[in-house]
Design a protein around this motif. Sequence first.
Motif, PDB file in Angstrom:
ATOM      1  N   ASP A   1       0.680  -1.287  -0.018  1.00  0.00           N
ATOM      2  CA  ASP A   1      -0.051   0.024  -0.048  1.00  0.00           C
ATOM      3  C   ASP A   1       0.937   1.194   0.032  1.00  0.00           C
ATOM      4  O   ASP A   1       0.816   2.192   0.928  1.00  0.00           O
ATOM      5  CB  ASP A   1      -0.847  -0.008   1.169  1.00  0.00           C
ATOM      6  CG  ASP A   1      -0.197  -0.175   2.560  1.00  0.00           C
ATOM      7  OD1 ASP A   1       0.635  -0.487   2.578  1.00  0.00           O
ATOM      8  OD2 ASP A   1      -0.871   0.492   3.541  1.00  0.00           O
ATOM      9  N   VAL A   2       1.543   1.317  -1.094  1.00  0.00           N
ATOM     10  CA  VAL A   2       2.646   2.730  -1.230  1.00  0.00           C
ATOM     11  C   VAL A   2       1.526   4.098  -1.708  1.00  0.00           C
ATOM     12  O   VAL A   2       0.559   3.861  -2.611  1.00  0.00           O
ATOM     13  CB  VAL A   2       3.810   2.428  -2.022  1.00  0.00           C
ATOM     14  CG1 VAL A   2       4.514   1.191  -1.563  1.00  0.00           C
ATOM     15  CG2 VAL A   2       3.329   1.973  -3.381  1.00  0.00           C
ATOM     16  N   ALA A   3       2.060   5.150  -1.275  1.00  0.00           N
ATOM     17  CA  ALA A   3       1.397   6.166  -1.702  1.00  0.00           C
ATOM     18  C   ALA A   3       1.941   6.750  -2.932  1.00  0.00           C
ATOM     19  O   ALA A   3       1.407   7.579  -3.782  1.00  0.00           O
ATOM     20  CB  ALA A   3       1.453   7.100  -0.484  1.00  0.00           C
ATOM     21  N   GLY A   4       3.173   6.292  -3.352  1.00  0.00           N
ATOM     22  CA  GLY A   4       3.867   6.819  -4.585  1.00  0.00           C
ATOM     23  C   GLY A   4       5.206   6.211  -4.826  1.00  0.00           C
ATOM     24  O   GLY A   4       5.854   5.546  -4.249  1.00  0.00           O
ATOM     25  N   PHE A   5       5.448   6.534  -6.169  1.00  0.00           N
ATOM     26  CA  PHE A   5       6.714   5.818  -6.755  1.00  0.00           C
ATOM     27  C   PHE A   5       7.701   7.206  -7.143  1.00  0.00           C
ATOM     28  O   PHE A   5       7.431   7.583  -8.206  1.00  0.00           O
ATOM     29  CB  PHE A   5       6.416   5.018  -7.838  1.00  0.00           C
ATOM     30  CG  PHE A   5       5.663   3.706  -7.300  1.00  0.00           C
ATOM     31  CD1 PHE A   5       6.245   2.596  -7.064  1.00  0.00           C
ATOM     32  CD2 PHE A   5       4.349   3.903  -7.579  1.00  0.00           C
ATOM     33  CE1 PHE A   5       5.465   1.506  -6.541  1.00  0.00           C
ATOM     34  CE2 PHE A   5       3.413   2.778  -7.165  1.00  0.00           C
ATOM     35  CZ  PHE A   5       4.040   1.681  -6.539  1.00  0.00           C
ATOM     36  N   PRO A   6       8.674   7.652  -6.491  1.00  0.00           N
ATOM     37  CA  PRO A   6       9.335   8.925  -6.702  1.00  0.00           C
ATOM     38  C   PRO A   6      10.198   8.672  -8.181  1.00  0.00           C
ATOM     39  O   PRO A   6      10.475   9.705  -8.619  1.00  0.00           O
ATOM     40  CB  PRO A   6      10.407   8.845  -5.460  1.00  0.00           C
ATOM     41  CG  PRO A   6       9.786   8.157  -4.325  1.00  0.00           C
ATOM     42  CD  PRO A   6       9.003   7.332  -4.937  1.00  0.00           C
ATOM     43  N   LEU A   7      10.349   7.604  -8.430  1.00  0.00           N
ATOM     44  CA  LEU A   7      11.148   7.421  -9.889  1.00  0.00           C
ATOM     45  C   LEU A   7      10.353   6.458 -10.586  1.00  0.00           C
ATOM     46  O   LEU A   7      10.956   6.170 -11.669  1.00  0.00           O
ATOM     47  CB  LEU A   7      12.618   6.711  -9.494  1.00  0.00           C
ATOM     48  CG  LEU A   7      13.439   7.063  -8.719  1.00  0.00           C
ATOM     49  CD1 LEU A   7      14.576   6.363  -8.531  1.00  0.00           C
ATOM     50  CD2 LEU A   7      13.635   8.679  -9.156  1.00  0.00           C
ATOM     51  N   GLY A   8       9.033   6.451 -10.614  1.00  0.00           N
ATOM     52  CA  GLY A   8       8.084   5.775 -11.390  1.00  0.00           C
ATOM     53  C   GLY A   8       7.775   4.370 -11.010  1.00  0.00           C
ATOM     54  O   GLY A   8       8.573   3.772 -10.178  1.00  0.00           O
ATOM     55  N   ALA A   9       6.698   3.778 -11.364  1.00  0.00           N
ATOM     56  CA  ALA A   9       6.401   2.290 -10.745  1.00  0.00           C
ATOM     57  C   ALA A   9       7.159   1.463 -11.747  1.00  0.00           C
ATOM     58  O   ALA A   9       7.266   0.272 -11.110  1.00  0.00           O
ATOM     59  CB  ALA A   9       4.966   2.220 -11.209  1.00  0.00           C
ATOM     60  N   ALA A  10       7.565   1.726 -12.818  1.00  0.00           N
ATOM     61  CA  ALA A  10       8.417   0.660 -13.340  1.00  0.00           C
ATOM     62  C   ALA A  10       9.776   0.748 -12.946  1.00  0.00           C
ATOM     63  O   ALA A  10      10.451   1.757 -12.707  1.00  0.00           O
ATOM     64  CB  ALA A  10       8.458   1.216 -14.995  1.00  0.00           C
ATOM     65  N   PRO A  11      10.153  -0.546 -12.730  1.00  0.00           N
ATOM     66  CA  PRO A  11      11.698  -0.709 -12.175  1.00  0.00           C
ATOM     67  C   PRO A  11      12.905   0.094 -13.182  1.00  0.00           C
ATOM     68  O   PRO A  11      12.481  -0.030 -14.434  1.00  0.00           O
ATOM     69  CB  PRO A  11      11.883  -1.998 -11.964  1.00  0.00           C
ATOM     70  CG  PRO A  11      10.669  -2.642 -12.260  1.00  0.00           C
ATOM     71  CD  PRO A  11       9.844  -1.824 -13.188  1.00  0.00           C
ATOM     72  N   PHE A  12      13.881   0.631 -12.735  1.00  0.00           N
ATOM     73  CA  PHE A  12      14.909   1.015 -13.681  1.00  0.00           C
ATOM     74  C   PHE A  12      16.042   0.181 -13.308  1.00  0.00           C
ATOM     75  O   PHE A  12      16.383  -0.815 -12.582  1.00  0.00           O
ATOM     76  CB  PHE A  12      15.385   2.493 -13.205  1.00  0.00           C
ATOM     77  CG  PHE A  12      16.139   2.489 -12.037  1.00  0.00           C
ATOM     78  CD1 PHE A  12      17.361   2.555 -11.957  1.00  0.00           C
ATOM     79  CD2 PHE A  12      15.512   3.150 -10.889  1.00  0.00           C
ATOM     80  CE1 PHE A  12      18.330   2.702 -10.831  1.00  0.00           C
ATOM     81  CE2 PHE A  12      16.355   3.111  -9.566  1.00  0.00           C
ATOM     82  CZ  PHE A  12      17.428   2.862  -9.567  1.00  0.00           C
ATOM     83  N   LEU A  13      16.875   0.001 -14.733  1.00  0.00           N
ATOM     84  CA  LEU A  13      17.882  -0.905 -14.797  1.00  0.00           C
ATOM     85  C   LEU A  13      18.983  -0.158 -14.259  1.00  0.00           C
ATOM     86  O   LEU A  13      19.570   0.746 -14.816  1.00  0.00           O
ATOM     87  CB  LEU A  13      18.132  -1.349 -16.468  1.00  0.00           C
ATOM     88  CG  LEU A  13      19.244  -2.219 -16.391  1.00  0.00           C
ATOM     89  CD1 LEU A  13      18.787  -3.710 -15.903  1.00  0.00           C
ATOM     90  CD2 LEU A  13      19.342  -2.551 -18.017  1.00  0.00           C
ATOM     91  N   VAL A  14      19.660  -1.129 -13.192  1.00  0.00           N
ATOM     92  CA  VAL A  14      20.999  -0.479 -12.476  1.00  0.00           C
ATOM     93  C   VAL A  14      21.953  -0.990 -13.350  1.00  0.00           C
ATOM     94  O   VAL A  14      22.144  -1.913 -13.550  1.00  0.00           O
ATOM     95  CB  VAL A  14      20.996  -1.123 -11.187  1.00  0.00           C
ATOM     96  CG1 VAL A  14      22.255  -0.936 -10.306  1.00  0.00           C
ATOM     97  CG2 VAL A  14      19.972  -0.712 -10.113  1.00  0.00           C
ATOM     98  N   THR A  15      22.769   0.074 -13.567  1.00  0.00           N
ATOM     99  CA  THR A  15      23.925  -0.103 -14.575  1.00  0.00           C
ATOM    100  C   THR A  15      25.249   0.104 -13.786  1.00  0.00           C
ATOM    101  O   THR A  15      26.290  -0.298 -14.196  1.00  0.00           O
ATOM    102  CB  THR A  15      23.978   0.798 -16.022  1.00  0.00           C
ATOM    103  OG1 THR A  15      24.121   2.233 -15.491  1.00  0.00           O
ATOM    104  CG2 THR A  15      22.803   0.160 -16.640  1.00  0.00           C
ATOM    105  N   THR A  16      25.284   0.625 -12.695  1.00  0.00           N
ATOM    106  CA  THR A  16      26.366   1.126 -11.811  1.00  0.00           C
ATOM    107  C   THR A  16      26.104   1.168 -10.546  1.00  0.00           C
ATOM    108  O   THR A  16      24.912   1.646 -10.120  1.00  0.00           O
ATOM    109  CB  THR A  16      26.907   2.606 -12.217  1.00  0.00           C
ATOM    110  OG1 THR A  16      27.404   2.576 -13.523  1.00  0.00           O
ATOM    111  CG2 THR A  16      28.319   2.891 -11.499  1.00  0.00           C
ATOM    112  N   VAL A  17      26.802   0.646  -9.527  1.00  0.00           N
ATOM    113  CA  VAL A  17      26.499   0.976  -7.939  1.00  0.00           C
ATOM    114  C   VAL A  17      27.852   1.573  -7.310  1.00  0.00           C
ATOM    115  O   VAL A  17      28.912   1.028  -7.765  1.00  0.00           O
ATOM    116  CB  VAL A  17      26.161  -0.429  -7.414  1.00  0.00           C
ATOM    117  CG1 VAL A  17      26.222  -0.088  -6.057  1.00  0.00           C
ATOM    118  CG2 VAL A  17      25.094  -0.935  -7.946  1.00  0.00           C
ATOM    119  N   ASN A  18      27.732   2.802  -6.677  1.00  0.00           N
ATOM    120  CA  ASN A  18      28.731   3.564  -6.038  1.00  0.00           C
ATOM    121  C   ASN A  18      28.591   3.352  -4.587  1.00  0.00           C
ATOM    122  O   ASN A  18      27.368   3.430  -4.341  1.00  0.00           O
ATOM    123  CB  ASN A  18      29.035   4.965  -6.664  1.00  0.00           C
ATOM    124  CG  ASN A  18      29.054   5.083  -8.203  1.00  0.00           C
ATOM    125  OD1 ASN A  18      29.797   4.356  -8.603  1.00  0.00           O
ATOM    126  ND2 ASN A  18      28.378   5.667  -8.621  1.00  0.00           N
TER     127      ASN A  18
END
Length: 177
Positions: free
Chosen positions: A96-113
């Motif tokens: 029951d989330v109120a929102g998706f700050p980066l959008g509901a669709a997952p983004f593809l992680v290409t780098t982790v720092n």
Amino acid sequence: MELHQIQLTYQPEEDRVLWRTSFRADDGSLQEIRAWLTRRMTGQLWGGLVEVMERQVALDKPHAAHARSDIVGMEHHASVDAMRESGSFGSAFQEDVAGFPLGAAPFLVTTVNFGQEAGKPIRMNLVPTEGHGFEVALPAQVLHGFCSLLRDAVAKADWDLELELPGASAPGGGVLN
């Protein structure tokens, strides 16, 4: 924003791990960020996690830096046991989330720092090819729980990745002379 929950699940139709992170916003609402981890990125992420956990031991306990691999293993067992006892792993992920700050669709992680300082949680900044990623700070116990969730997801993926922590063999499994 305050970290609320993390979920890592293998999605066979995508052949990726779905990373869901929920946060409590300042107004108390639940926000969720979703990201995809590929097999390649998961292997790179794991190598980075092991490296920063060992380096964190050297930062936080310089007198014990020589035993950092063993300390990471002991901290992992203690953290995962504590999370199991508290029921943290048994809680269902809140939908029951109120929102998706980066959008509901997952983004593809290409780098982790990674970012780290003595006495502070390890920070992971997940970066996509384009657009905004997100940074999450994980206290030691949560970081070890994350590692356990990632190992479980990868086991279900059958990617033939060995996600081993240094010094994390099963307690009592060694030989004493």
